[in-house]
Scaffold this motif. Structure first.
Motif, PDB file in Angstrom:
ATOM      1  N   SER A 169       0.833  -1.210   0.000  1.00 47.37           N
ATOM      2  CA  SER A 169       0.000   0.000   0.000  1.00 47.37           C
ATOM      3  C   SER A 169       0.869   1.262   0.000  1.00 47.37           C
ATOM      4  O   SER A 169       1.926   1.297   0.626  1.00 47.37           O
ATOM      5  N   ILE A 170       0.383   2.296  -0.694  1.00 49.34           N
ATOM      6  CA  ILE A 170       1.099   3.584  -0.637  1.00 49.34           C
ATOM      7  C   ILE A 170       0.378   4.537   0.316  1.00 49.34           C
ATOM      8  O   ILE A 170       0.775   5.686   0.469  1.00 49.34           O
ATOM      9  N   HIS A 171      -0.693   4.045   0.931  1.00 54.72           N
ATOM     10  CA  HIS A 171      -1.465   4.927   1.825  1.00 54.72           C
ATOM     11  C   HIS A 171      -1.364   4.535   3.287  1.00 54.72           C
ATOM     12  O   HIS A 171      -1.393   5.392   4.163  1.00 54.72           O
ATOM     13  N   GLU A 172      -1.300   3.270   3.568  1.00 54.69           N
ATOM     14  CA  GLU A 172      -1.308   2.778   4.955  1.00 54.69           C
ATOM     15  C   GLU A 172      -0.070   1.977   5.245  1.00 54.69           C
ATOM     16  O   GLU A 172      -0.011   0.801   4.892  1.00 54.69           O
ATOM     17  N   PRO A 173       0.950   2.482   5.879  1.00 58.07           N
ATOM     18  CA  PRO A 173       1.091   3.889   6.237  1.00 58.07           C
ATOM     19  C   PRO A 173       1.603   4.669   5.018  1.00 58.07           C
ATOM     20  O   PRO A 173       2.172   4.092   4.107  1.00 58.07           O
ATOM     21  N   GLY A 174       1.423   5.974   5.051  1.00 57.49           N
ATOM     22  CA  GLY A 174       1.861   6.820   3.932  1.00 57.49           C
ATOM     23  C   GLY A 174       3.360   7.066   3.986  1.00 57.49           C
ATOM     24  O   GLY A 174       4.060   6.552   4.854  1.00 57.49           O
ATOM     25  N   PRO A 175       3.850   7.868   3.041  1.00 54.64           N
ATOM     26  CA  PRO A 175       5.285   8.154   2.985  1.00 54.64           C
ATOM     27  C   PRO A 175       5.732   9.146   4.062  1.00 54.64           C
ATOM     28  O   PRO A 175       4.928   9.942   4.547  1.00 54.64           O
ATOM     29  N   ASN A 176       7.013   9.095   4.391  1.00 52.61           N
ATOM     30  CA  ASN A 176       7.578  10.105   5.301  1.00 52.61           C
ATOM     31  C   ASN A 176       8.915  10.577   4.761  1.00 52.61           C
ATOM     32  O   ASN A 176       9.528   9.925   3.907  1.00 52.61           O
ATOM     33  N   ILE A 177       9.329  11.747   5.228  1.00 59.38           N
ATOM     34  CA  ILE A 177      10.645  12.292   4.833  1.00 59.38           C
ATOM     35  C   ILE A 177      11.348  12.779   6.094  1.00 59.38           C
ATOM     36  O   ILE A 177      10.706  13.291   7.010  1.00 59.38           O
ATOM     37  N   VAL A 178      12.664  12.599   6.139  1.00 60.83           N
ATOM     38  CA  VAL A 178      13.432  12.916   7.351  1.00 60.83           C
ATOM     39  C   VAL A 178      14.330  14.116   7.075  1.00 60.83           C
ATOM     40  O   VAL A 178      14.949  14.220   6.017  1.00 60.83           O
ATOM     41  N   MET A 179      14.363  15.031   8.056  1.00 59.91           N
ATOM     42  CA  MET A 179      15.234  16.223   7.933  1.00 59.91           C
ATOM     43  C   MET A 179      15.514  16.777   9.326  1.00 59.91           C
ATOM     44  O   MET A 179      14.767  16.467  10.276  1.00 59.91           O
ATOM     45  N   GLY A 180      16.541  17.579   9.471  1.00 53.50           N
ATOM     46  CA  GLY A 180      16.851  18.202  10.757  1.00 53.50           C
ATOM     47  C   GLY A 180      15.788  19.239  11.104  1.00 53.50           C
ATOM     48  O   GLY A 180      15.167  19.833  10.210  1.00 53.50           O
ATOM     49  N   ALA A 181      15.604  19.474  12.408  1.00 48.23           N
ATOM     50  CA  ALA A 181      14.608  20.468  12.840  1.00 48.23           C
ATOM     51  C   ALA A 181      15.046  21.885  12.451  1.00 48.23           C
ATOM     52  O   ALA A 181      14.261  22.825  12.549  1.00 48.23           O
ATOM     53  N   ASN A 182      16.284  22.016  11.993  1.00 42.61           N
ATOM     54  CA  ASN A 182      16.779  23.314  11.519  1.00 42.61           C
ATOM     55  C   ASN A 182      16.379  23.564  10.060  1.00 42.61           C
ATOM     56  O   ASN A 182      16.820  24.540   9.457  1.00 42.61           O
TER      57      ASN A 182
END
Ligand SMILES: Cc1ncc(COP(=O)(O)O)c(C=O)c1O
Length: 541
Positions: A169-182
């Motif tokens: 599935s591409i919805h459950e769970p959906g995509p995520n992207i990682v980055m610094g809080a800055n």
């Protein structure tokens, strides 16, 4: 006096006009009008401020009115808050003027402009060590923000295709992207606008106020479309460790089979690191780096309005995102968020590429860094300030060299790599001696002398730390550094005088703005009408 807070300035001015009721009835002009100040020379009709005037005014008057109103803006040269370049040689100005009317999207009509555009992409792909400059693909954008949306979209689409091919599935769970809080607002915007979960990795003093790759790995999983790595951080200019992030993701892939790509946000560093520190590993030399963006209008040294995104090869830009256009005289391919866009900034970019060449860009970068080191050291030596950026510090490995002994100290390789950005705050000793002095007053007092130096909080989890930040661009020469240091010292010392009237600044509140409150209510969102802040750089914009 608190009373002034209740006064509506527009109404006040309206009520003070001559013969206001007569004008009102005859012309239908309401309180929101601009009176010409040039009397008989340019005409005397009031202009409505917030709706169309039934009749226009002559070009000379319109020019003069707007020109004079814009005098209230800050000086771009003294705008040390911005990464955006503000000066080009006269020949570049001339080229821009000559090409001001060209639309980049009209590829059939302006083929020469299109060749220049394509050449710029090849030059950047080559500079960033794409495996083959011929295979690399890219486009001009209006800036890094648009370029980041495109880079993120390509990663999202590739993740979706892989999931579908695996029957997942591409919805459950959906995509995520990682980055610094800055992360700069553009990166978070991508996540929100394109419905990707934004996983912000908290920053710390130990991580140098930027992404900590080890901590980032705690946020990565099989639904991570990619990691945004920033070269360098908008807050402090620190480069995020692309190589370390890439190595950790290699290990993760070897263990799990999930391949997580990197998009490098080189908004500033993409046009700085290759010249100042060519030995740094951050670009397409690392196979995990699939796309890179940069702002031509930052250290690309062009005027505002040009950014770039380049993919390492065509396999990383899904065909699905490329549109074929058949109605402008030929078949063209478009993969951008905008359709029309001015060609002139791209032409100005090309002017720089051939005018400066590698050596010219390197000389500008080294000068910027030299001036940034000068400013950093002066601030630290004063004892009033502590500097958070590190480009004036020697590597621990550099040690004492012969150059120190003979007094040559401008070999850039001896210093921490980073952008020519100086982030600083009151030193601990200063804060202990003068706890009542607020750092935000420095921003206001510098503004009164013309300097624009922002004071703001760091990103989560360091939001309790406020920093002042200076971007040392090409026109921040040694003379200006000298003036800034002396203004800063004078202001700081005046504040330490207990009976100084400057203490009254506390009543002035935070921002310095010359626009009236009533201007803000027209066509603009009010405070609290936007989304809730995640505490990142998005807050300051
Ligand atoms: C790290 C970073 N990314 C993205 C941006 C957005 O760039 P642009 O203003 O060219 O859209 C900036 C702007 O300062 C930035 O510093």
């Amino acid at each position: 006096m608190a009373l002034s807070k209740h006064i509506n300035a527009d109404r006040l001015v309206q009520d003070s006009h001559d013969k206001k009721s007569k004008h009102h009835k005859l012309t239908g002009i309401d309180s929101n009008t601009i009176q010409h100040s040039y009397g008989a020379r340019y005409g005397t009709q009031p202009l409505p401020k917030y709706h169309f005037s039934s009749k226009g005014i002559d070009a000379e008057s319109a020019y003069q009115l707007i020109h004079d109103e814009l005098a209230l803006d800050g000086s771009p040269v003294l705008n040390l808050a911005s990464f955006v370049h503000t000066w080009m040689p006269a020949q570049a100005d001339k080229l821009m003027q000559e090409n001001m009317t060209k639309n980049l999207i009209d590829t059939d009509e302006y083929p020469a402009t299109q060749h220049i555009h394509t050449r710029c992409i090849s030059i950047l792909a080559d500079l960033w060590h794409a495996p083959s400059a011929k295979q690399a693909i890219g486009t001009a954008t209006t800036g890094s923000s648009e370029a980041i949306q495109l880079g993120g979209l390509a990663m999202k689409r590739i993740w979706q295709e892989k999931r579908k091919a695996a029957g997942k599935s591409i919805h459950e769970p959906g995509p995520n992207i990682v980055m610094g809080a800055n992360a700069q607002v553009a990166l978070e915007k991508f996540a929100r606008y394109f419905e990707v979960e934004c996983r912000l990795v908290p920053i710390s003093v130990e991580s140098k106020y930027r992404l900590d790759p080890k901590k980032a790995m705690e946020y990565v999983d099989e639904n991570t479309i990619g990691v945004f790595v920033i070269l360098g951080s908008t807050y402090t200019g620190h480069y995020e460790p692309v190589k370390e992030m890439s190595d950790l993701l290699d290990e993760y892939e070897a263990k799990t089979g999930y391949s997580v790509p990197i998009h490098v946000d080189g908004a500033s560093g993409g046009f700085f690191a290759p010249f100042a520190t060519p030995q740094l590993e951050w670009d397409f030399k690392l196979p995990r780096v699939v796309s890179i963006n940069t702002s031509g209008h930052k250290f690309g040294l062009a005027y505002v309005g040009v950014g770039w995104v380049v993919w390492r090869d065509q396999a990383h830009l899904p065909k699905d995102l490329i549109f074929e256009l058949h109605y402008l005289g030929s078949v063209e391919y478009s993969f951008s968020l905008n359709f029309s866009r001015p060609a002139a900034p791209i032409i100005a970019q090309y002017f720089n590429l051939i005018h400066l060449g590698f050596e010219g860009y390197r000389n500008v970068a080294l000068d910027d860094l030299r001036n940034a080191r000068l400013l950093s050291r002066a601030l630290e030596k004063s004892g009033y300030y502590a500097v958070l950026s590190d480009i004036h510090r020697k590597h621990t490995s550099a040690g004492a060299t012969i150059k120190d002994v003979v007094g040559i100290d401008d070999d850039v390789t001896d210093y921490e790599a980073g952008l020519p950005v100086v982030s600083f705050r009151f030193s601990d000793d200063f804060k202990k001696s003068y706890p009542e002095i607020q750092q935000k007053w420095i921003q206001t007092l510098l503004r009164a002398r013309g300097w624009i130096v922002p004071n703001y909080e760091l990103a989560p989890d360091l939001q309790q730390i406020e920093i002042l930040r200076v971007v040392v661009r090409e026109n921040m020469t040694e003379v200006l550094v000298d003036r800034l240091v002396s203004d800063l010292m004078e202001i700081t010392e005046q504040l330490t005088t207990a009976d100084s009237p400057l203490h009254a600044l506390n009543d002035l509140g935070h921002g310095h703005s010359s626009s009236s409150k009533t201007e803000h209510t027209h066509g603009k969102l009010g405070k609290g009408e936007g989304s809730t802040s995640s505490g990142t750089y998005a807050k300051q914009c």
